[in-house]
Design an enzyme around this catalytic site. Structure first.
Site, PDB file in Angstrom:
ATOM      1  CG  ASP A 233       4.654   8.236  -5.553  1.00 50.87           C
ATOM      2  OD1 ASP A 233       4.629   7.148  -5.347  1.00 50.87           O
ATOM      3  OD2 ASP A 233       5.327   8.660  -6.425  1.00 50.87           O
ATOM      4  CD1 TRP A 234       3.202   2.195  -1.923  1.00 47.93           C
ATOM      5  CD2 TRP A 234       2.139   3.758  -2.952  1.00 47.93           C
ATOM      6  NE1 TRP A 234       2.031   1.649  -2.183  1.00 47.93           N
ATOM      7  CE2 TRP A 234       1.288   2.609  -2.625  1.00 47.93           C
ATOM      8  CE3 TRP A 234       1.544   4.948  -3.319  1.00 47.93           C
ATOM      9  CZ2 TRP A 234      -0.178   2.777  -2.926  1.00 47.93           C
ATOM     10  CZ3 TRP A 234       0.295   4.887  -3.549  1.00 47.93           C
ATOM     11  CH2 TRP A 234      -0.544   3.678  -3.564  1.00 47.93           C
TER      12      TRP A 234
END
Length: 749
Positions: A233-234
Site C-alpha cells: 500500500d502507498w
C-alpha cells in the site's frame, strides 16, 4: 523465446543498482523503466469502482483531480447485489477503460471484512462474510484480467479500520485469521491469480504486513500458490530490506532513492540474500506482461448503462408496507438534498471523476409526466436555517400522496483516513423524516451512505425504506427504476443492520488503544455473532425484499463423500412479476468437535432469475471447507465426524428449510503427554478404551466415573498419577515420550 526466458535474460543484464531500483516506484503511479535492458515502466492506478488516472504528478489520497472515468457502484453496493455476473461485467469494463488510459494494473478489489460498522473505509469493501466477498472479488478480478489488465486485491491482511492505520497492530489469533480474514484473499488468489496482492499498512500481532514473511511467503505463496507480485500500500513499507526478505516485491510510491541505497547496502553487507532480491525483481519484471495492449476506444455510454444495471441490482428494499412500486401518476413530493445532489461514491484514494452523474430528480422524467415538487429539507453542510427547510418540506409532503425522503451521510462524515464515531443519521435528517411522516399519507425513505446507518428513532414511522448505499454515477436513474417498478429489487444486505452500536460484536474492541486493537470477538463477526448469541437486530445479513414472492420446495441435502455434500431445491416465483432471488445456504456446525463454531456460516449461494409463475431448479455443492475449521495443532483444515445442520435461509436468521447430513469427516489422533488432562486421556480413541485395563487401578476407575470426571477431568494426568500414587508405564498406548507438552505430533488418520 518465452516470456520467462525473456525475464531471465533481462535479469542477468541488470546491474545491482538497476535491480534495486526496480523494487520501488519511479513516482506515485509507475515503476521504473530501464530502456537499455528493454524494461518498460508499468503504470498503476486506483481504483476499485472506477479509474482515478491523474496527469503527471498527482497524489495517492484523492486530493487532486483525475481524468473522467465511469464511476461504477462502489463495493458497498456491489456486495449487496450478491451477483458474480454483475461483478465480472464491472471488472471487465474497468479493464477496457484502464487499457484506454494506458494503465497496466488497477488497484482493486478490496475484500477486507467489515468487522465494525464504524470503519471509515467500509464503502470500499464487499461484505462482513468472507465467502460473499471472495466470490464477488474473484468474479471482478476474472473480468478485469480478461482484458489483459492486472488486478491488485487488497489490503492483505486484517486491515479493518482507519484509526492509526499506518501502525496499529491487529492482535488476532491464527484460527480467526484463517476462517474470517484470509478466505476472501485465498479464494481470489486460488481462483483468479491476480497480477498483484497489495499488503496492508497495519501490523499483525506486532509485525508489519509489509515485513511479515509468514503472511507474504509462507501463506500467500507457499500455501495458496500465488505467482504474482506483492505491492505495498502507498507508504506501507518501513524497512525495505525486511520487506524484500519477507516477500514484498514492489514498494510504492517513489522514495527518492532511499530504498535503493538500503537494498544495495544490505546485499553488499550480506544482510539480504541476493537471491531474495532477484526473485522480487523477476516478479516486478513480469508485471509488464499485463496491459500494454492497443488502447482502443471506450464506450462510455455503454458503461454508463452497465453502471445503471449494476446499481439497480444492488439496491436493497428493506421494508415495504404497500408503498412501492409507484405508479406513473402517483403524486409525489421529493424531499432531501441527496435527490438533487446525489451521494454516489466515497472519499479518499478511490474518488472518481465521473463521466456524468444522474440525479434522481433528473431521472424522474423517464417515469412520470406529472410535475414533481422538490424541497431540499436539510443542508449537506448542516449550516443554516434547518427549521425553515424542514417546514417547507413538511408543507410539500402534506399535499402529496407519497413523500420520498432522500437521507444519508455526506462525504465529510465518512472517508478513507478516519473512522466514524456513530452510526446515526444526522439529527436534522431524523427530525425531517419524523416531521414528514406526521403529515404525509405514505413515506418512503431512500438512503445513501457508505457505512451502514441506524434506522432507529424513525423506522416505525415510515412505510418503506430503500437502501441505496453508494450507487455510482448512474445511481439516481437506478433508484428511479426501482421506485417505479421498472426493475424488481433483488439486492440483499451484505452486512447486518444492528439495533444499537453497542450490540455490534467489535464494540469495546474497536478501534483499540495505544497502538493495538484486540480482535476479541474472534470468529463471531457480523451475523455469526448475532445468530450464535441470540442478539436481536433490525435487519439481518442476507435480508432484502422484492415486488414478487418466492417459495422454495423439494429441499434436500445429501452427502457426496466423507466430507462433502450437495444441496438441491426448486425456487418458484409465485407472484406476478419477474424477479431475481438469492438462494442462501448456511451450515450450523455449533456443538461439533473440540472448538467453538458459529451457529450460522454462509457456505454457498447463487442468484437466480425466475419468471412470474415459473420455477428454477438449483443445485449447490458444499465442499470440504464448508464443514471444516482451522485446527491450530494440525495447522490444517479439519472436518469433525458427525451430523451437520444445512440451512436454507431467507437471510442469516430466518430458516426457510433445513436438513441434516452425516459426514465421516477426519479421525484425529492427538498425541498424549503427562501434561494432557485426564479428560483428554479418557476420551482418546486409542488410550481411552485401554486406560483402566492397562493401569489396573481401582482408584483410577473411580476417578473416571461421570461425576468425578466432571470435577477432575481438567487436571493434568501427571497430577492424577501423583495423587493416586500411580506409575504411568512408558509403553502406554498413545503416550508421547517424556512429559514435554509438545512432544509427539497430532495426526489425521
Amino acid at each position: 523465446m518465452t516470456k520467462a526466458q525473456n525475464r531471465r535474460v533481462e535479469l542477468s543484464a541488470l546491474t545491482m543498482e538497476q535491480k534495486a531500483t526496480l523494487l520501488s516506484g519511479r513516482d506515485i503511479w509507475s515503476t521504473h523503466a530501464i530502456e537499455d535492458a528493454g524494461v518498460r515502466a508499468v503504470r498503476l492506478s486506483d481504483g476499485p469502482h472506477g479509474l482515478r488516472v491523474q496527469e503527471e504528478g498527482g497524489d495517492h489520497v484523492g486530493m487532486q483531480p483525475s481524468l473522467p472515468a465511469t464511476c461504477f457502484p462502489p463495493a458497498v453496493a456491489l456486495g449487496s447485489s450478491w451477483d458474480p455476473d454483475i461483478a465480472e461485467k464491472v471488472g471487465e469494463a474497468l479493464g477496457w477503460e484502464a487499457r484506454s488510459a494506458g494503465v497496466d494494473i488497477v488497484l482493486g478489489p478490496g475484500v477486507n471484512i467489515k468487522r465494525s460498522p464504524l470503519c471509515g473505509r467500509n464503502f470500499e469493501y464487499l461484505a462482513e462474510d468472507p465467502l460473499l466477498a471472495g466470490v464477488l472479488g474473484t468474479a471482478y478480478v476474472n473480468g478485469l484480467q480478461s482484458t489483459g489488465v492486472g488486478a491488485s486485491v487488497k489490503h492483505f491482511a486484517a486491515n479493518n479500520q482507519e484509526t492509526d492505520r499506518m501502525r496499529v497492530s491487529a492482535e488476532v489469533d491464527e484460527r480467526t485469521l484463517r476462517e474470517i480474514y484470509f478466505p476472501a484473499f485465498e479464494r481470489v488468489v486460488t481462483h483468479a491469480q491476480p497480477a498483484t496482492v497489495m499488503c496492508a499498512y497495519n501490523r499483525i500481532n506486532g509485525v508489519y504486513s509489509s515485513e511479515n514473511r509468514w503472511l507474504l511467503t509462507d501463506v500467500l505463496r507457499g500455501e495458496w500458490g500465488f505467482r504474482g507480485a506483492v505491492v505495498s500500500d502507498w507508504g506501507a513499507v518501513h524497512d525495505p530490506v525486511a520487506a524484500v526478505r519477507a516477500g514484498l516485491d514492489l514498494e510504492m510510491p517513489a522514495t527518492g532513492g532511499r530504498s535503493v541505497q538500503q537494498l544495495m547496502q544490505a546485499v553488499e553487507a550480506g544482510e539480504l540474500d541476493e537471491a531474495d532480491l532477484n526473485r522480487s525483481v523477476e516478479r516486478v519484471l513480469a508485471l509488464a506482461e499485463h496491459g500494454g495492449g492497443a488502447p482502443g476506444s471506450v464506450d462510455h455510454d455503454g458503461h454508463h448503462r452497465l453502471a445503471r444495471e449494476a446499481a439497480a441490482a444492488s439496491v436493497v428494499l428493506l421494508m415495504n408496507e404497500s408503498a412501492l412500486p409507484l405508479a406513473a401518476d402517483t403524486r409525489v413530493a421529493v424531499i432531501g438534498e441527496f435527490a438533487r445532489t446525489p451521494r454516489f461514491q466515497g472519499g479518499g484514494s478511490s474518488h472518481v471523476n465521473p463521466t456524468r452523474v444522474d440525479s434522481f430528480l433528473e431521472a424522474l422524467a423517464e417515469h412520470t409526466a406529472s410535475a414533481v415538487e422538490f424541497a431540499p429539507g436539510f443542508r449537506l453542510d448542516e449550516i443554516g436555517d434547518e427549521d425553515s427547510l424542514r417546514d417547507e418540506a413538511v408543507e410539500l409532503a402534506r399535499a402529496s400522496e407519497v413523500a420520498l425522503v432522500f437521507a444519508g451521510l455526506s462525504e465529510a462524515e465518512e472517508s478513507e483516513g478516519f473512522d466514524r464515531v456513530t452510526i446515526d443519521l444526522p439529527a436534522a435528517q431524523i427530525e425531517l423524516i419524523r416531521a414528514v411522516s406526521a403529515v404525509a399519507p405514505k413515506v418512503v425513505v431512500v438512503l445513501s451512505h457508505g457505512g451502514l446507518v441506524s434506522l432507529e428513532g424513525w423506522h416505525d414511522e415510515v412505510d418503506a425504506i430503500v437502501d441505496g448505499f453508494l450507487l455510482g454515477q448512474a445511481g439516481g436513474s437506478a433508484i428511479a427504476d426501482i421506485l417505479y417498478g421498472v426493475v424488481n429489487p433483488s439486492g440483499k444486505l451484505a452486512e447486518t443492520i444492528p439495533l444499537r452500536i453497542e450490540d455490534t460484536p467489535a464494540f469495546g474492541n474497536f478501534p483499540g488503544e495505544q497502538g493495538h486493537v484486540v480482535y476479541g470477538e474472534r470468529l463471531h463477526v457480523g451475523y455469526r455473532f448475532y445468530s450464535t448469541r441470540g442478539v436481536p437486530v433490525r435487519y439481518p445479513f442476507g435480508h432484502g425484499l422484492s415486488y414478487t414472492s418466492f417459495r422454495a420446495r423439494d429441499f434436500e441435502v445429501v452427502s457426496t463423500g466423507d466430507d462433502e455434500a450437495r444441496v438441491r431445491l426448486v425456487i418458484e416465483n409465485i407472484g406476478d412479476r419477474d424477479g431475481a432471488h438469492v438462494v442462501q445456504i448456511y451450515v450450523d456446525s455449533s456443538g461439533r468437535g473440540e472448538v467453538q463454531r458459529p451457529a450460522r456460516e454462509l457456505r454457498a449461494f447463487t442468484k437466480v432469475h425466475v419468471r412470474a409463475g415459473g420455477s428454477v431448479e438449483v443445485e449447490l455443492v458444499l465442499d470440504r471447507r464448508a464443514f471444516a475449521y482451522w485446527d491450530v495443532e494440525l495447522s490444517d483444515w479439519v472436518v469433525t465426524p458427525g451430523e451437520y445442520r444445512v440451512i436454507l435461509g431467507r437471510d442469516a436468521l430466518t430458516i426457510e428449510a433445513e436438513g441434516a447430513v452425516a459426514l465421516v469427516g477426519d479421525r484425529i489422533i492427538r498425541e498424549l503427554t503427562l501434561r494432557s488432562t485426564l479428560q483428554e486421556w479418557y476420551e482418546h480413541p486409542i488410550v481411552g478404551p485401554a486406560l483402566l485395563e492397562t493401569l489396573q487401578s481401582e482408584l483410577l476407575a473411580a476417578v473416571v466415573q461421570p461425576q468425578a470426571l466432571r470435577m477432575l477431568g481438567s487436571l493434568p494426568m501427571q497430577k492424577i498419577a501423583n495423587i493416586l500414587g500411580l506409575s504411568i508405564p512408558g509403553g502406554c498406548p498413545g503416550l508421547a515420550d517424556g512429559d514435554d507438552p509438545h512432544a509427539g505430533s497430532t495426526r489425521r488418520e
